[in-house]
Design an enzyme around this catalytic site. Structure first.
Site, PDB file in Angstrom:
ATOM      1  N   ASP A  38       0.836  -1.199   0.000  1.00 44.99           N
ATOM      2  CA  ASP A  38       0.000   0.000   0.000  1.00 44.99           C
ATOM      3  C   ASP A  38       0.870   1.248   0.000  1.00 44.99           C
ATOM      4  OD1 ASP A  38      -2.321   1.451   0.006  1.00 44.99           O
ATOM      5  OD2 ASP A  38      -2.724   1.220   2.137  1.00 44.99           O
ATOM      6  N   HIS A  55       2.798   3.233  -8.934  1.00 50.25           N
ATOM      7  CA  HIS A  55       2.582   1.805  -9.182  1.00 50.25           C
ATOM      8  C   HIS A  55       3.773   1.188  -9.904  1.00 50.25           C
ATOM      9  CE1 HIS A  55      -1.408   2.060  -7.647  1.00 50.25           C
ATOM     10  NE2 HIS A  55      -1.873   2.803  -8.632  1.00 50.25           N
ATOM     11  N   LEU A 149      11.160 -20.732  -3.592  1.00 47.16           N
ATOM     12  CA  LEU A 149      10.162 -19.782  -3.082  1.00 47.16           C
ATOM     13  C   LEU A 149       8.909 -19.802  -3.934  1.00 47.16           C
ATOM     14  CD1 LEU A 149       9.436 -17.185  -1.301  1.00 47.16           C
ATOM     15  CD2 LEU A 149      10.312 -15.880  -3.245  1.00 47.16           C
TER      16      LEU A 149
END
Length: 264
Positions: A38, A55, A149
């Protein structure tokens, strides 16, 4: 109490990052870290830039944090990339956000493959634009056999929608005679969620100073440790992730019981 959960942007004691990593690895690391990324828009606004610039900068941080999490031994990293509510944003911003997975995976996929990272996605993929679907599906297919991962993107994801869909599927299976109502349990519901192949998050991180879940993994976060920071996502770095991990390693996770007084 709430203040203890929030990391303020204060200067911390300067400790060599390599030494901090070694110390963290000597303790139990969170196996699964989930992050609500965020603050991209606010980061851009502070610099008098359009929101999309934030972004794009945030996308670079995804690459950086993924690489670091893989290096230190995190097993699963779930990133809240786009919620079912984010469609309400301005059309141009949504269109830009839908291009980011294509750009990120298009440029970073060879490195993900080399690093043995497996890409997964949870959310409604069929409602995404075709170019976004192609990029995500290609990444999942080409990394499906990797066993390092797990990089799990929550894309077009909403937890309430996920739970509703799971309940509908359970009802359908009961009506079709595949299961009986008597066998419905928490474990059964787990198997109908989008995270059925993942462990529950050990640590949730939310950046930008907001202290809420925003319809993210409501069922799965029942016993997760929360860590909130004022740092905006484009400013989040390896040291911030270590701050969260170090905080996690000081917590006493009892899962409703008392440590040392478990009932066998």
């Amino acid at each position: 109490m709430l203040k203890k959960l929030i990391r303020k942007n204060e200067q911390t004691i300067s400790i060599n990052l390599t030494e901090r990593i070694k110390r963290a690895q000597q303790e139990q690391l969170p196996s699964h870290i989930a992050i609500i990324m965020d603050g991209n828009g606010r980061w851009a606004k502070k610099r008098t830039l359009p929101r999309v610039a934030g972004h794009h900068e945030g996308m670079k941080i995804v690459k950086r944090i993924t690489r670091f999490a893989n290096e230190i031994g995190i097993k699963t990293l779930t990133l809240y990339a786009f919620s079912t509510e984010n469609w309400k944003r301005p059309k141009l911003e949504v269109e830009f956000l839908m291009r980011l997975p294509e750009e990120f995976l298009g440029t970073y996929l060879p490195e993900l493959i080399e690093q043995n990272v497996q890409v997964k996605m949870m959310g409604n993929i069929e409602s995404l634009p075709e170019h976004t679907k192609r990029a995500v599906k290609k990444a999942m297919e080409q990394t499906a056999h990797n066993d390092g991962l797990i990089l799990n993107f929550a894309l077009n994801y909403g937890s309430r929608d996920e739970i509703v869909q799971a309940v509908r599927n359970i009802v359908n299976d009961v009506q079709d005679g595949n299961i009986s109502a008597e066998v419905i349990s928490e474990k059964l519901l787990d198997n109908y969620l989008m995270t059925k192949d993942l462990s529950e998050p050990d640590l949730l991180i939310r950046t930008s100073g907001e202290v809420r879940l925003s319809n993210f993994m409501l069922w799965q976060l029942a016993y997760t440790e929360f860590w909130f920071t004022d740092t905006l996502w484009p400013d989040f770095d390896e040291a911030c992730l270590l701050d969260a991990i170090e905080s996690y390693q000081t917590r006493n996770r009892r899962y409703g019981g008392l440590k040392g007084e478990e009932v066998n």
